[in-house]
Motif scaffolding. Structure first.
Motif, PDB file in Angstrom:
ATOM      1  N   ARG A  73       1.195  -1.342   0.102  1.00  0.00           N
ATOM      2  CA  ARG A  73      -0.416  -0.104   0.249  1.00  0.00           C
ATOM      3  C   ARG A  73       0.469   1.193  -0.149  1.00  0.00           C
ATOM      4  NH1 ARG A  73      -5.469  -2.064   2.329  1.00  0.00           N
ATOM      5  NH2 ARG A  73      -5.039  -3.638   1.600  1.00  0.00           N
ATOM      6  N   LEU A  74       0.527   2.615  -0.661  1.00  0.00           N
ATOM      7  CA  LEU A  74       1.621   3.475  -1.400  1.00  0.00           C
ATOM      8  C   LEU A  74      -0.046   4.479  -0.524  1.00  0.00           C
ATOM      9  CD1 LEU A  74       4.277   4.079  -2.989  1.00  0.00           C
ATOM     10  CD2 LEU A  74       2.115   6.026  -3.265  1.00  0.00           C
ATOM     11  N   PHE A  75       0.994   5.599   0.216  1.00  0.00           N
ATOM     12  CA  PHE A  75      -0.138   6.653   0.083  1.00  0.00           C
ATOM     13  C   PHE A  75       0.568   8.120  -0.075  1.00  0.00           C
ATOM     14  CE2 PHE A  75      -0.942   3.289   3.527  1.00  0.00           C
ATOM     15  CZ  PHE A  75      -2.433   3.396   3.679  1.00  0.00           C
ATOM     16  N   ALA A  76       0.189   8.680  -0.873  1.00  0.00           N
ATOM     17  CA  ALA A  76      -0.096  10.407  -1.332  1.00  0.00           C
ATOM     18  C   ALA A  76      -0.693  11.181  -0.988  1.00  0.00           C
ATOM     19  CB  ALA A  76       0.272  10.105  -2.463  1.00  0.00           C
ATOM     20  N   ALA A  77      -0.589  12.372  -0.356  1.00  0.00           N
ATOM     21  CA  ALA A  77      -1.110  13.517   0.162  1.00  0.00           C
ATOM     22  C   ALA A  77      -0.541  15.121  -0.709  1.00  0.00           C
ATOM     23  CB  ALA A  77      -1.393  13.794   1.377  1.00  0.00           C
ATOM     24  N   THR A  78      -1.019  15.726  -1.252  1.00  0.00           N
ATOM     25  CA  THR A  78      -0.741  16.843  -1.450  1.00  0.00           C
ATOM     26  C   THR A  78      -0.577  18.096   0.416  1.00  0.00           C
ATOM     27  OG1 THR A  78      -3.731  17.707  -1.214  1.00  0.00           O
ATOM     28  CG2 THR A  78      -2.653  17.438  -3.289  1.00  0.00           C
ATOM     29  N   GLU A  79      -0.070  19.499  -0.567  1.00  0.00           N
ATOM     30  CA  GLU A  79       0.474  19.938   0.703  1.00  0.00           C
ATOM     31  C   GLU A  79      -0.641  21.233   1.426  1.00  0.00           C
ATOM     32  OE1 GLU A  79       3.538  23.473   0.798  1.00  0.00           O
ATOM     33  OE2 GLU A  79       3.405  22.897  -0.982  1.00  0.00           O
ATOM     34  N   SER A  80      -1.583  21.120   0.110  1.00  0.00           N
ATOM     35  CA  SER A  80      -2.562  21.768   1.246  1.00  0.00           C
ATOM     36  C   SER A  80      -3.584  21.492   0.003  1.00  0.00           C
ATOM     37  CB  SER A  80      -2.257  23.765   0.657  1.00  0.00           C
ATOM     38  OG  SER A  80      -3.523  24.165   1.007  1.00  0.00           O
ATOM     39  N   SER A  81      -5.367  22.206   0.265  1.00  0.00           N
ATOM     40  CA  SER A  81      -6.511  21.904  -0.778  1.00  0.00           C
ATOM     41  C   SER A  81      -5.879  21.805  -2.094  1.00  0.00           C
ATOM     42  CB  SER A  81      -7.613  22.434   0.314  1.00  0.00           C
ATOM     43  OG  SER A  81      -7.472  23.626   0.011  1.00  0.00           O
ATOM     44  N   LEU A  82      -7.222  21.321  -2.557  1.00  0.00           N
ATOM     45  CA  LEU A  82      -7.158  21.090  -3.849  1.00  0.00           C
ATOM     46  C   LEU A  82      -8.017  22.522  -4.169  1.00  0.00           C
ATOM     47  CD1 LEU A  82      -8.954  17.465  -5.032  1.00  0.00           C
ATOM     48  CD2 LEU A  82      -6.254  18.195  -4.956  1.00  0.00           C
ATOM     49  N   ALA A  83      -8.310  23.055  -5.210  1.00  0.00           N
ATOM     50  CA  ALA A  83      -8.728  24.713  -5.436  1.00  0.00           C
ATOM     51  C   ALA A  83     -10.334  24.509  -5.076  1.00  0.00           C
ATOM     52  CB  ALA A  83      -8.693  24.529  -7.110  1.00  0.00           C
ATOM     53  N   GLN A  84     -11.364  22.864  -5.365  1.00  0.00           N
ATOM     54  CA  GLN A  84     -12.486  23.159  -5.242  1.00  0.00           C
ATOM     55  C   GLN A  84     -13.321  22.909  -3.829  1.00  0.00           C
ATOM     56  OE1 GLN A  84     -10.703  20.723  -7.134  1.00  0.00           O
ATOM     57  NE2 GLN A  84     -11.838  18.495  -6.942  1.00  0.00           N
ATOM     58  N   ASP A  85     -11.844  22.210  -3.035  1.00  0.00           N
ATOM     59  CA  ASP A  85     -11.889  22.117  -1.269  1.00  0.00           C
ATOM     60  C   ASP A  85     -11.655  23.638  -0.625  1.00  0.00           C
ATOM     61  OD1 ASP A  85     -12.988  20.141  -2.401  1.00  0.00           O
ATOM     62  OD2 ASP A  85     -11.493  18.592  -1.598  1.00  0.00           O
ATOM     63  N   ALA A  86     -10.596  24.515  -1.482  1.00  0.00           N
ATOM     64  CA  ALA A  86     -10.150  25.155  -0.385  1.00  0.00           C
ATOM     65  C   ALA A  86     -11.369  25.647   0.518  1.00  0.00           C
ATOM     66  CB  ALA A  86      -9.599  26.405  -1.435  1.00  0.00           C
ATOM     67  N   SER A  87     -10.841  26.377   1.767  1.00  0.00           N
ATOM     68  CA  SER A  87     -11.679  26.167   3.005  1.00  0.00           C
ATOM     69  C   SER A  87     -11.468  27.586   2.633  1.00  0.00           C
ATOM     70  CB  SER A  87     -11.393  26.217   4.328  1.00  0.00           C
ATOM     71  OG  SER A  87     -12.116  26.627   5.773  1.00  0.00           O
ATOM     72  N   THR A  88     -12.671  28.931   3.190  1.00  0.00           N
ATOM     73  CA  THR A  88     -12.766  30.136   3.240  1.00  0.00           C
ATOM     74  C   THR A  88     -13.372  30.555   4.922  1.00  0.00           C
ATOM     75  OG1 THR A  88     -14.769  29.767   3.180  1.00  0.00           O
ATOM     76  CG2 THR A  88     -14.037  30.614   1.551  1.00  0.00           C
ATOM     77  N   ASP A  89     -12.915  29.681   5.754  1.00  0.00           N
ATOM     78  CA  ASP A  89     -12.536  29.461   7.527  1.00  0.00           C
ATOM     79  C   ASP A  89     -11.591  29.845   7.482  1.00  0.00           C
ATOM     80  OD1 ASP A  89     -13.270  29.977  10.035  1.00  0.00           O
ATOM     81  OD2 ASP A  89     -15.215  28.425   9.709  1.00  0.00           O
ATOM     82  N   ALA A  90     -11.179  31.128   8.252  1.00  0.00           N
ATOM     83  CA  ALA A  90      -9.603  31.334   8.225  1.00  0.00           C
ATOM     84  C   ALA A  90      -9.064  30.674  10.333  1.00  0.00           C
ATOM     85  CB  ALA A  90      -9.307  32.537   8.430  1.00  0.00           C
ATOM     86  N   THR A  91     -10.448  30.103  10.740  1.00  0.00           N
ATOM     87  CA  THR A  91     -10.222  29.759  11.839  1.00  0.00           C
ATOM     88  C   THR A  91     -10.526  27.648  12.415  1.00  0.00           C
ATOM     89  OG1 THR A  91     -13.126  28.751  12.249  1.00  0.00           O
ATOM     90  CG2 THR A  91     -12.027  31.190  12.792  1.00  0.00           C
ATOM     91  N   ILE A 132       2.963  33.039   5.920  1.00  0.00           N
ATOM     92  CA  ILE A 132       2.288  33.260   4.696  1.00  0.00           C
ATOM     93  C   ILE A 132       2.113  31.328   3.681  1.00  0.00           C
ATOM     94  CG2 ILE A 132       2.842  35.995   5.167  1.00  0.00           C
ATOM     95  CD1 ILE A 132       6.324  34.564   3.774  1.00  0.00           C
ATOM     96  N   SER A 133       2.792  31.190   4.615  1.00  0.00           N
ATOM     97  CA  SER A 133       3.268  28.958   4.573  1.00  0.00           C
ATOM     98  C   SER A 133       2.491  28.084   5.272  1.00  0.00           C
ATOM     99  CB  SER A 133       4.319  29.482   3.514  1.00  0.00           C
ATOM    100  OG  SER A 133       4.409  28.270   2.942  1.00  0.00           O
ATOM    101  N   ASN A 134       1.327  27.320   4.932  1.00  0.00           N
ATOM    102  CA  ASN A 134       1.479  26.354   5.752  1.00  0.00           C
ATOM    103  C   ASN A 134       0.591  25.434   5.093  1.00  0.00           C
ATOM    104  OD1 ASN A 134       0.821  25.109   7.999  1.00  0.00           O
ATOM    105  ND2 ASN A 134      -1.629  25.790   8.090  1.00  0.00           N
ATOM    106  N   GLY A 135       1.830  23.766   5.472  1.00  0.00           N
ATOM    107  CA  GLY A 135       1.177  22.793   4.664  1.00  0.00           C
ATOM    108  C   GLY A 135       1.868  21.653   5.137  1.00  0.00           C
TER     109      GLY A 135
END
Length: 375
Positions: free
Chosen positions: A205-223, A258-261
């Motif tokens: 089994r191999l696992f992969a993840a992106t550094e941040s969200s996909l464009a369509q998943d991006a959150s607008t809630d800073a909290t 300014i960068s979080n991932g």
């Protein structure tokens, strides 16, 4: 019988929550920092080290540069690390020596052209190959990939299927896919795959993840943190298949950052326990946190094309803070890589983190050595 019941109910037994039972009793102890001197090796500029994997049989490390074939062809290095255990309680990194450079080849058998690849993650597989993840470049229309290469020659071997929702583009006028420079940053492999006497490699089994969200998943809630998708593949002799996908909740972005991932994942056992490394950078410099993960009861999100504003119906991957590295009292650099290393003299497991200097004279290639207990 009555006396026994009275005695037991009167005891002060430790209370363990259901949440705590999900996690391993891990602890980490910081042992040492080692800074790799600036250097060139076999005609390449050494830098941008963004992934590291340890092979116990050879006692060697494989380290990936995120050079986009600008300073030299996209490549990985093999290196040896000497750990001084004269004092078993305070092991130190005595030396790091580069031994070999291997250039990656594209599917046409050529070195990757300048700007055509952004290698960020690497794992060793049980079939004597490596898997490398590239972020691509959305600004140039270059998609990300997770591909397999021969670990000796760098020859391209295979590609894992990437779901359409990860490929940059638009759908119904809305952005879709990975965000620029926030794509596949983490790879992890379950060590369960092995080779039989006949030479057949059991599926792994191999696992992969992106550094941040996909464009369509991006959150607008800073909290709340960005909802990241973690991909779970099964790799065998047949075509690799995507088994599931889970929501990884990134920590909320602190003020001044300014960068979080999410920069790395590491499989700990067969029961769905991982380590994750989250990295920040802002006005206070670089920061990083280690988390333990438990994915056993996480919702399979592969059938959800977009994350909406309300994620309460989704059980995310469970996280437990293991260490805030800013509490170590050292100046952190851009930590992006992590691996389990050799066993230490007391039998405990070493853990090694590595920073990407971005080929900058103002940064450093920093190895951090820890003792990990509780596995």
């Amino acid at each position: 019988m009555f006396c026994c019941i009275t005695l037991l109910t009167g005891c002060s037994l430790p209370q363990v929550s259901a949440e705590e039972r999900l996690f391993l009793p891990l602890s980490v102890e910081f042992l040492d920092e080692y800074v790799l001197p600036s250097q060139e090796f076999e005609g390449t500029r050494v830098g941008g080290l963004s992934a590291i994997a340890y092979e116990r049989q050879s006692d060697r490390f494989f380290v990936l540069s995120d050079d986009r074939s600008n300073f030299a062809p996209a490549r990985f290095y093999t290196l040896a690390m000497q750990i001084d255990t004269t004092n078993p309680e305070a092991a130190q990194i005595a030396d790091v020596t580069l031994e070999q450079t291997t250039a990656l080849q594209n599917p046409e058998g050529e070195p990757y052209a300048s700007g055509s690849v952004d290698p960020e993650a690497l794992v060793l597989s049980p079939r004597q190959s490596i898997f490398v993840a590239s972020e691509g470049d959305t600004s140039q229309g270059i998609p990300p990939f997770i591909d397999e290469f021969d670990r000796t020659t760098g020859e391209w071997l295979n590609a894992l299927p990437i779901p359409r929702r990860y490929i940059p583009g638009e759908q119904d006028g809305e952005p879709l896919g990975v965000q620029n420079n926030l794509s596949f940053e983490s790879l992890a492999i379950n060590p369960g795959g092995f080779t039989t006497q006949s030479g057949y490699v059991e599926p792994f089994r191999l696992f992969a993840a992106t550094e941040s969200s996909l464009a369509q998943d991006a959150s607008t809630d800073a909290t709340v943190g960005e909802p990241i998708r973690l991909l779970h593949y099964l790799v065998g002799e047949d075509l690799p298949s995507l088994l599931a996908e889970h929501l990884y909740p990134l920590e909320p972005t602190p003020d001044g950052v300014i960068s979080n991932g999410l920069t790395e994942l590491l499989v700990l056992d067969q029961a769905g326990h991982f380590l994750s490394l989250e990295r920040t950078f802002g006005v206070m410099g670089a920061g990083a946190k280690l988390f333990q993960l438990a994915i056993a009861d996480a919702t399979d999100t592969s059938g959800i094309p977009r994350f909406g504003g309300d994620l309460r119906t989704i059980q995310p991957i469970r996280k437990q803070l293991l260490l805030d590295l800013r509490e170590l009292g050292i100046t952190l650099d851009n930590l992006e890589a992590m691996t389990l290393g050799p066993r230490l003299p007391d039998g405990s497991q070493s853990l090694i983190l590595l920073s990407d200097d971005n080929f900058s004279e103002n940064q450093k290639t920093q190895f951090l050595l820890f003792r990990l207990t509780g596995l």
